[in-house]
Write a protein that holds these residues in place. Structure first.
Motif, PDB file in Angstrom:
ATOM      1  N   GLU A  38       1.128  -0.881  -0.301  1.00 46.07           N
ATOM      2  CA  GLU A  38      -0.116  -0.603  -0.033  1.00 46.07           C
ATOM      3  C   GLU A  38       0.838   1.172   0.149  1.00 46.07           C
ATOM      4  O   GLU A  38       1.698   1.549   0.762  1.00 46.07           O
ATOM      5  N   TRP A  56     -10.388  -3.308   0.865  1.00 42.73           N
ATOM      6  CA  TRP A  56      -9.418  -2.233   1.917  1.00 42.73           C
ATOM      7  C   TRP A  56     -10.806  -2.391   3.448  1.00 42.73           C
ATOM      8  O   TRP A  56     -12.225  -2.911   3.239  1.00 42.73           O
ATOM      9  N   ARG A  75     -10.439  -0.853  -9.648  1.00 49.69           N
ATOM     10  CA  ARG A  75      -8.524  -1.235  -9.860  1.00 49.69           C
ATOM     11  C   ARG A  75      -8.305  -1.266 -11.147  1.00 49.69           C
ATOM     12  O   ARG A  75      -8.874  -0.646 -12.329  1.00 49.69           O
ATOM     13  N   CYS A 128      -5.262  -3.281   2.077  1.00 48.87           N
ATOM     14  CA  CYS A 128      -6.104  -3.790   1.078  1.00 48.87           C
ATOM     15  C   CYS A 128      -5.645  -5.377   1.207  1.00 48.87           C
ATOM     16  O   CYS A 128      -4.908  -5.358   1.767  1.00 48.87           O
ATOM     17  N   THR A 162      -3.196  -3.522  -9.695  1.00 44.82           N
ATOM     18  CA  THR A 162      -3.026  -2.302  -9.039  1.00 44.82           C
ATOM     19  C   THR A 162      -5.161  -1.726  -8.068  1.00 44.82           C
ATOM     20  O   THR A 162      -5.486  -1.653  -9.489  1.00 44.82           O
ATOM     21  N   GLN A 212     -10.301   5.898  -3.785  1.00 43.93           N
ATOM     22  CA  GLN A 212      -9.862   7.109  -3.682  1.00 43.93           C
ATOM     23  C   GLN A 212     -11.392   7.698  -2.306  1.00 43.93           C
ATOM     24  O   GLN A 212     -12.354   7.529  -2.227  1.00 43.93           O
ATOM     25  N   TYR A 263      -7.152   0.746  -6.361  1.00 39.52           N
ATOM     26  CA  TYR A 263      -7.524   2.379  -6.088  1.00 39.52           C
ATOM     27  C   TYR A 263      -8.322   2.251  -4.855  1.00 39.52           C
ATOM     28  O   TYR A 263      -9.358   1.355  -4.436  1.00 39.52           O
ATOM     29  N   GLY A 311       0.433   6.151  -0.139  1.00 39.42           N
ATOM     30  CA  GLY A 311      -0.249   6.920  -0.733  1.00 39.42           C
ATOM     31  C   GLY A 311      -1.457   7.260   0.762  1.00 39.42           C
ATOM     32  O   GLY A 311      -1.811   8.818   1.300  1.00 39.42           O
ATOM     33  N   ARG A 356      -5.668   9.354  -1.697  1.00 41.76           N
ATOM     34  CA  ARG A 356      -5.519   8.239  -2.326  1.00 41.76           C
ATOM     35  C   ARG A 356      -4.624   7.117  -1.895  1.00 41.76           C
ATOM     36  O   ARG A 356      -3.428   7.791  -1.927  1.00 41.76           O
ATOM     37  N   SER A 386      -3.016   3.255  -3.214  1.00 43.90           N
ATOM     38  CA  SER A 386      -2.759   2.644  -3.855  1.00 43.90           C
ATOM     39  C   SER A 386      -2.018   1.295  -3.254  1.00 43.90           C
ATOM     40  O   SER A 386      -1.618   1.293  -2.287  1.00 43.90           O
ATOM     41  N   CYS A 387      -2.511  -0.326  -3.970  1.00 43.32           N
ATOM     42  CA  CYS A 387      -2.050  -1.360  -3.682  1.00 43.32           C
ATOM     43  C   CYS A 387      -2.043  -2.335  -4.548  1.00 43.32           C
ATOM     44  O   CYS A 387      -2.812  -2.388  -5.939  1.00 43.32           O
TER      45      CYS A 387
END
Length: 124
Positions: free
Chosen positions: A6, A36, A72, A96, A78, A82, A80, A8, A19, A21-22
């Motif tokens: 992960e 998540w 995704r 994640c 990846t 938001q 995400y 962000g 935001r 990310s993973c």
């Protein structure tokens, strides 16, 4: 082996956005749902959002619905998250996770692989 990394997280004022990310590796990313979860100090880990393997189905906790969006990119392996209109009660470590199934699932028992977590802190 499967790795989920992960990024962000950070410190943001109430009302702000982040935001997450993973990035996933070691598994056929597009075959499995992603989720998540978050854990605040002194509280149990809780579900935040999930997305199915192809990305067309999502599920959210009631506390974040309308403010958070999960997505995704299977080409980039990846997922995400938001996060908009952040509140102090969103402060937690966010994780994640990669599921054992392709459909969206809110149960942590259906997730086999977990990232190390990223801290999100929302100040009032």
């Amino acid at each position: 082996q499967v790795q989920l990394v992960e990024s962000g997280g950070g410190l943001v004022q109430a009302g702000g956005s982040l935001r997450l990310s993973c990035a996933a590796s070691g598994r056929t990313f597009s075959s499995y749902a992603m989720g998540w979860f978050r854990q605040a100090p002194g509280r149990e880990r809780e579900f935040v959002a999930a997305i199915n393997n192809s990305g067309w189905s999502t599920n959210y906790a009631s506390s974040v619905k309308g403010r958070f969006t999960i997505s995704r990119d299977n080409a980039k392996n990846t997922v995400y998250l938001q996060m908009n209109s952040l509140r102090p009660e969103d402060t937690a470590v966010y994780y994640c996770a990669s599921a054992t199934v392709g459909f969206t699932t809110t149960s942590a028992t259906n997730y086999k692989y977990w990232g190390q977590g990223t801290q999100v802190t929302v100040s009032s």
